[in-house]
Design a protein around this motif. Sequence first.
Motif, PDB file in Angstrom:
ATOM      1  N   PRO A 145      42.883  48.623  31.938  1.00 10.37           N
ATOM      2  CA  PRO A 145      43.826  49.693  32.278  1.00 10.37           C
ATOM      3  C   PRO A 145      44.644  49.372  33.533  1.00 10.37           C
ATOM      4  CG  PRO A 145      41.658  50.598  31.821  1.00 10.37           C
ATOM      5  CD  PRO A 145      41.516  49.125  31.798  1.00 10.37           C
ATOM      6  N   GLY A 146      44.036  48.578  34.442  1.00 10.97           N
ATOM      7  CA  GLY A 146      44.754  48.245  35.676  1.00 10.97           C
ATOM      8  C   GLY A 146      45.771  47.133  35.491  1.00 10.97           C
ATOM      9  N   GLY A 147      45.829  46.555  34.296  1.00  9.05           N
ATOM     10  CA  GLY A 147      46.810  45.504  34.056  1.00  9.05           C
ATOM     11  C   GLY A 147      46.277  44.101  34.247  1.00  9.05           C
ATOM     12  N   HIS A 148      44.991  43.961  34.605  1.00  7.93           N
ATOM     13  CA  HIS A 148      44.411  42.608  34.714  1.00  7.93           C
ATOM     14  C   HIS A 148      44.208  42.039  33.321  1.00  7.93           C
ATOM     15  CE1 HIS A 148      43.711  43.068  38.948  1.00  7.93           C
ATOM     16  NE2 HIS A 148      43.061  44.201  38.732  1.00  7.93           N
ATOM     17  N   ILE A 149      44.303  40.717  33.221  1.00 12.36           N
ATOM     18  CA  ILE A 149      44.038  40.060  31.933  1.00 12.36           C
ATOM     19  C   ILE A 149      42.663  39.405  32.011  1.00 12.36           C
ATOM     20  CG2 ILE A 149      44.781  38.256  30.342  1.00 12.36           C
ATOM     21  CD1 ILE A 149      46.817  40.337  30.278  1.00 12.36           C
TER      22      ILE A 149
END
Length: 531
Positions: A145-149
């Motif tokens: 959800p935080g945009g980390h891959i």
Amino acid sequence: TGTLTQNEMIFKRLHLGTVSYGTDTMDEIQSHIINSYSQNSGNSTSSTPSRKPQSSAPKVRKSVSSRIHEAVKAIALCHNVTPVYESRAGVSGETEYAEVDQDFSDENRTYQASSPDEVTLVQWTESVGLTLVNRDLTSMQLKTPGGHILTYYILQIFPFTSESKRMGIIVRDESSGEITFYMKGADVAMSTIVQYNDWLEEECGNMAREGLRTLVVAKKSLTEEQYQDFESRYNQAKLSIHDRNLKVAAVVESLEREMELLCLTGVEDQLQADVRPTLEMLRNAGIKIWMLTGDKLETATCIAKSSHLVSRTQDIHIFRPVATRGEAHLELNAFRRKHDCALVISGDSLEVCLKYYEHEFVELACQCPAVVCCRCSPTQKAHIVKLLQHHTGKRTCAIGDGGNDVSMIQAADCGIGIEGKEGKQASLAADFSITQFKHIGRLLMVHGRNSYKRSAALGQFVMHRGLIISTMQAVFSSVFYFASVPLYQGFLMVGYATIYTMFPVFSLVLDQDVKPEMALLYPELYKDLTK
């Protein structure tokens, strides 16, 4: 059951043993996922919800939040779905540019997989915040959800087969290097594999009664040594010349022990339009309907009720599982005493009954208003069709929509394939191909009726026509001392069979004894044909 449903799955239920989440509580899952990823630790006990009293639960038990995190991660990783990005309009032609420009934006992402169930599960994990953004042969990437891959390397994948009823995947987390074996499958296959628990069977039954398709998800953490040992044995088995499949299966089974049960998922598959009126129409037309399915007993019973294959007031006799001749005998006797009730029987029991009491069983089953055979393999489906043809001597028509129905469609006198989400295997193997189940009514009542009447009339006409000319020739020859002289010369003879007698053919081929609307309104008319 797949033939009656739309094959558009909707994720309805996630069950963790102590907590169950439905459609209206999915936002709770979403907030748990966001929390667990924002703290960047799976086992955060700070966000334990108030549902579980802290005092009674021992400290060993993980918090609900971390269990949800594990479950969602397992669902997001254990599948064979590939995300596909449609390149934006305007950058056609320059492929290299398009590759770079393919940003992982949510608008142009679609998922592709062999079964619609899998796509639904992956779309659901996307909706709660864990998105599958990329997949190739060796790795998978999830977006938090935080945009980390997060990257996971795929070490092994064990595809789903109709025998094993489960699929597995071994992945290595790039950041921590942990190796995990995830597995999901039908509850029948998984109940022996997961660690002992007291809720799985009961909850599966509850979900199946609601008409949900269930999948059990489990995992097992492996150490580097365990995995290396497994891999060497697995490769060894794959190279063996004799009984390769058995050896490979045995090696994989050595891993499938004492797995940690993560969750149970329930997916709903809605009925197609107008299934009920169509089934009603077929019943009124004097057609007996049997439903042969690979699904669980509860799911099959539920769909039989909701599609009105079995009417509300009717009793359902569920044939108990039998394994020996004696048991089958008792069970058949119990069934014989019941009148006018639908029969539900599983594939294994059916096999036993047919082995010892084939004739009696078929006779009893044919008197039932409806029969549901669940947990059938594709070969069993074909076997049942052949049995009915052999015993009753009546015409059979098989309707299917997937590759597993092909054998049944080919065994029946008439096969109807439905082109749906499951591909075109069934419709290619069938005699008739339709797009929706409700078209069967018109196909049989209108086209079937007309075709039958017209071909009968045409057949009689052709015989009649041939008889007239040959009788004249016979009389003519006998009068003239059997001289080999034709009565009509050359073109007159050819013309007789073509030009002179062509109008009756048109009148027969275009003839309708009742209007299509009438034939559909009174399906009882169809009964007259089958006398």
